[in-house]
Write a protein that holds these residues in place. Structure first.
Motif, mmCIF file in Angstrom:
data_model
loop_
_atom_site.group_PDB
_atom_site.id
_atom_site.type_symbol
_atom_site.label_atom_id
_atom_site.label_comp_id
_atom_site.label_asym_id
_atom_site.label_seq_id
_atom_site.Cartn_x
_atom_site.Cartn_y
_atom_site.Cartn_z
ATOM 1 N N LEU A 75 8.971 0.409 6.891
ATOM 2 C CA LEU A 75 9.996 1.451 6.780
ATOM 3 C C LEU A 75 9.299 2.767 6.470
ATOM 4 C CD1 LEU A 75 12.536 -0.557 4.619
ATOM 5 C CD2 LEU A 75 12.670 -0.128 7.071
ATOM 6 N N SER A 76 8.952 3.482 7.504
ATOM 7 C CA SER A 76 8.270 4.756 7.326
ATOM 8 C C SER A 76 8.713 5.680 8.444
ATOM 9 C CB SER A 76 6.758 4.558 7.382
ATOM 10 O OG SER A 76 6.108 5.816 7.423
ATOM 11 N N THR A 77 8.721 6.977 8.163
ATOM 12 C CA THR A 77 9.038 7.914 9.240
ATOM 13 C C THR A 77 7.778 8.558 9.800
ATOM 14 O OG1 THR A 77 9.354 9.686 7.619
ATOM 15 C CG2 THR A 77 11.325 8.469 8.306
ATOM 16 N N ASP A 78 6.610 8.266 9.194
ATOM 17 C CA ASP A 78 5.372 8.850 9.694
ATOM 18 C C ASP A 78 4.829 7.978 10.831
ATOM 19 O OD1 ASP A 78 2.921 9.941 10.199
ATOM 20 O OD2 ASP A 78 2.360 10.168 8.094
ATOM 21 N N PRO A 79 4.833 8.503 12.065
ATOM 22 C CA PRO A 79 4.412 7.646 13.186
ATOM 23 C C PRO A 79 2.979 7.134 13.048
ATOM 24 C CG PRO A 79 4.728 9.930 13.896
ATOM 25 C CD PRO A 79 5.243 9.842 12.512
ATOM 26 N N ARG A 80 2.140 7.867 12.292
ATOM 27 C CA ARG A 80 0.738 7.413 12.146
ATOM 28 C C ARG A 80 0.637 6.123 11.338
ATOM 29 N NH1 ARG A 80 -2.574 13.091 11.381
ATOM 30 N NH2 ARG A 80 -1.466 14.151 13.029
ATOM 31 N N ASP A 135 0.823 -1.204 0.000
ATOM 32 C CA ASP A 135 0.000 0.000 0.000
ATOM 33 C C ASP A 135 0.863 1.264 0.000
ATOM 34 O OD1 ASP A 135 -2.317 -1.431 -0.163
ATOM 35 O OD2 ASP A 135 -2.678 -1.449 1.988
ATOM 36 N N GLN A 185 14.716 8.622 3.070
ATOM 37 C CA GLN A 185 13.707 9.120 4.012
ATOM 38 C C GLN A 185 14.095 10.503 4.519
ATOM 39 O OE1 GLN A 185 13.688 5.756 6.756
ATOM 40 N NE2 GLN A 185 11.705 5.112 5.996
ATOM 41 N N ARG A 200 3.874 1.802 0.885
ATOM 42 C CA ARG A 200 4.883 1.989 1.925
ATOM 43 C C ARG A 200 5.924 0.877 1.780
ATOM 44 N NH1 ARG A 200 1.908 5.641 2.309
ATOM 45 N NH2 ARG A 200 1.224 6.812 4.143
ATOM 46 N N HIS A 244 7.893 13.798 12.172
ATOM 47 C CA HIS A 244 8.207 12.433 11.758
ATOM 48 C C HIS A 244 9.280 11.858 12.669
ATOM 49 C CE1 HIS A 244 6.376 11.536 7.617
ATOM 50 N NE2 HIS A 244 5.590 12.324 8.297
ATOM 51 N N THR A 245 9.367 10.544 12.669
ATOM 52 C CA THR A 245 10.338 9.894 13.542
ATOM 53 C C THR A 245 11.176 8.900 12.753
ATOM 54 O OG1 THR A 245 10.625 8.629 15.553
ATOM 55 C CG2 THR A 245 8.650 8.183 14.323
ATOM 56 N N ALA A 268 -1.732 -5.212 1.472
ATOM 57 C CA ALA A 268 -1.883 -6.070 2.639
ATOM 58 C C ALA A 268 -3.129 -6.913 2.445
ATOM 59 C CB ALA A 268 -2.019 -5.217 3.896
ATOM 60 N N ARG A 292 8.599 -5.635 8.941
ATOM 61 C CA ARG A 292 9.015 -4.304 9.397
ATOM 62 C C ARG A 292 8.526 -3.256 8.405
ATOM 63 N NH1 ARG A 292 15.422 -3.452 10.046
ATOM 64 N NH2 ARG A 292 15.512 -1.192 10.106
ATOM 65 N N MET A 309 1.772 -3.895 -4.255
ATOM 66 C CA MET A 309 1.443 -4.996 -3.365
ATOM 67 C C MET A 309 0.563 -4.479 -2.231
ATOM 68 S SD MET A 309 4.099 -7.700 -1.792
ATOM 69 C CE MET A 309 4.426 -8.344 -3.406
ATOM 70 N N ASP A 346 -1.677 2.063 11.655
ATOM 71 C CA ASP A 346 -2.581 1.590 10.614
ATOM 72 C C ASP A 346 -2.550 0.064 10.536
ATOM 73 O OD1 ASP A 346 -3.663 0.906 7.997
ATOM 74 O OD2 ASP A 346 -3.549 3.059 7.569
ATOM 75 N N PRO A 347 -3.720 -0.567 10.575
ATOM 76 C CA PRO A 347 -3.723 -2.042 10.559
ATOM 77 C C PRO A 347 -3.121 -2.656 9.304
ATOM 78 C CG PRO A 347 -5.965 -1.161 10.475
ATOM 79 C CD PRO A 347 -5.060 0.000 10.710
ATOM 80 N N ARG A 348 -3.021 -1.884 8.213
ATOM 81 C CA ARG A 348 -2.451 -2.444 6.984
ATOM 82 C C ARG A 348 -0.971 -2.786 7.135
ATOM 83 N NH1 ARG A 348 -3.869 2.158 2.832
ATOM 84 N NH2 ARG A 348 -3.567 3.400 4.706
#
Lengths: 67, 267
Positions: free
Chosen positions: A48-53, A28, B72, A30, B43-44, B3, A46, B1, A57-59
């Motif tokens: 790999l995203s920097t957006d904590p939200r 999706d 990133q 990411r 962002h983190t 989920a 794992r 792809m 997300d269940p996806r």
């Protein structure tokens, strides 16, 4: 390569452990590391995203089966 | 792809209905089934395990790979919706080149940055930790300061030591230029004997890292986020691209006459 770590080098550079291969795929839109399980299904290992939200997300929850 | 739908997996919860509802609304309103997701303004970046360099490490290592992190960081700098970055470290160090590359990139961001050392931030993670504009450490977290090592073929010539010394100077210089620790103090911590069982160096726990000037303060998630939010709010808003340059210049001159605060600069 100069390694700078308190770990013993044999711990870091030891022989690769036997395990299922990991691969980087997009789930999706990411980037995610997925691992192929013994049942042949790819499960999300794992995100790999920097957006904590994204991590709420269940996806993109670890263990999510990826088609 | 994509989920897989959670309903496919026995024993798992179905997807929230709100998500399907949003997708239907988007399909009707925008002609798309994709849900436009909102993004956080902070962002983190989580740096875990070994910081992996030019060689892929064996699979028993958990790694942070620069090919994942560098794009990133570019995206964070480039995206106007992202206003600050919280770097969280729980890492045992790793490759000198990769660690310094990440540290230089974080130090080179124009947006407010706060680093929080949780658990451990050892060896090459020290320059990564101090690369942020403000560095915090939890009370129980540790940072190991020790000399760098070399693996692979070692030739017994003076150049080998000089090369190693140069590598070490790269780390030392970055740390002293991005923290409040003096070079003499950092080298003393690095070459101290009698503290580590199998190495030369020092383990700094929480407050020790603050006392020697390496880290700015002891804190945890709430304090780190509060600090980052304050830094973001104190930052002057960049002029929008649509603004005519002359008007922007007039505004900034007016602000300077009124004694507007100087923009935040990294230490």
């Amino acid at each position: 390569m100069v390694l700078y770590t308190p770990l013993a080098l044999e711990q870091v550079l030891g022989p690769p452990s036997e395990g299922a291969a990991e691969m980087l795929v997009e789930v999706d839109q990411r980037p995610c590391v997925v691992r192929v399980g013994s049942d042949g299904r790819r499960r999300l290992e794992r995100l790999l995203s920097t957006d904590p939200r994204d991590f709420l997300d269940p996806r993109w929850q670890p263990g999510q089966v990826v088609e | 792809m994509r989920a897989a739908r959670s309903g496919d997996e026995p024993g798992t919860e179905p997807r929230p209905k709100s998500s399907n509802g949003e997708a239907r609304e988007n399909l009707e309103a925008l002609g798309t089934a994709e849900v436009p997701t909102s993004t956080s303004r902070l962002h983190t970046l989580v740096i875990i395990g070994q910081i992996e360099g030019h060689l892929q490490l064996p699979s028993q290592n958990k790694t942070t790979k620069y090919e994942h992190v560098i794009p990133q960081l570019i995206a964070i700098e480039e995206n106007p919706d992202i206003e600050g970055l919280l770097v969280i470290l729980n890492t045992v160090g790793g490759d000198v080149e990769a660690g310094l590359a990440l540290a230089e990139m974080i130090a080179g961001l124009s947006k407010p940055t706060v680093a929080l050392v949780l658990g451990g931030g050892h060896s090459i993670a020290v320059p990564v930790a101090v690369s942020a504009q403000h560095t915090m450490i939890t009370a129980t977290a540790t940072m190991t300061i020790h000399p760098i090592r070399m693996n692979g073929l070692v030739i017994g010539v003076p150049q080998t030591y000089e090369y190693l010394d140069k590598m070490q100077d790269r780390v030392v210089n970055f740390v002293i230029n991005h923290s409040h620790v003096s070079e003499a103090k950092f080298r003393e911590l690095m070459f101290r004997t009698g503290e580590l069982a199998r190495d030369v160096g020092t383990v700094l726990v929480g407050q020790d890292a603050v006392a020697c000037g390496l880290v700015d303060e002891v804190g945890s998630v709430a304090q780190a986020l509060a600090r980052l939010t304050a830094m973001v709010d104190a930052r002057p808003r960049p002029a929008r691209r649509a603004d005519p340059p002359r008007a922007a210049r007039r505004r900034s001159a007016r602000g300077a006459r009124r004694g507007a605060p100087a923009p935040h600069t990294p230490h």
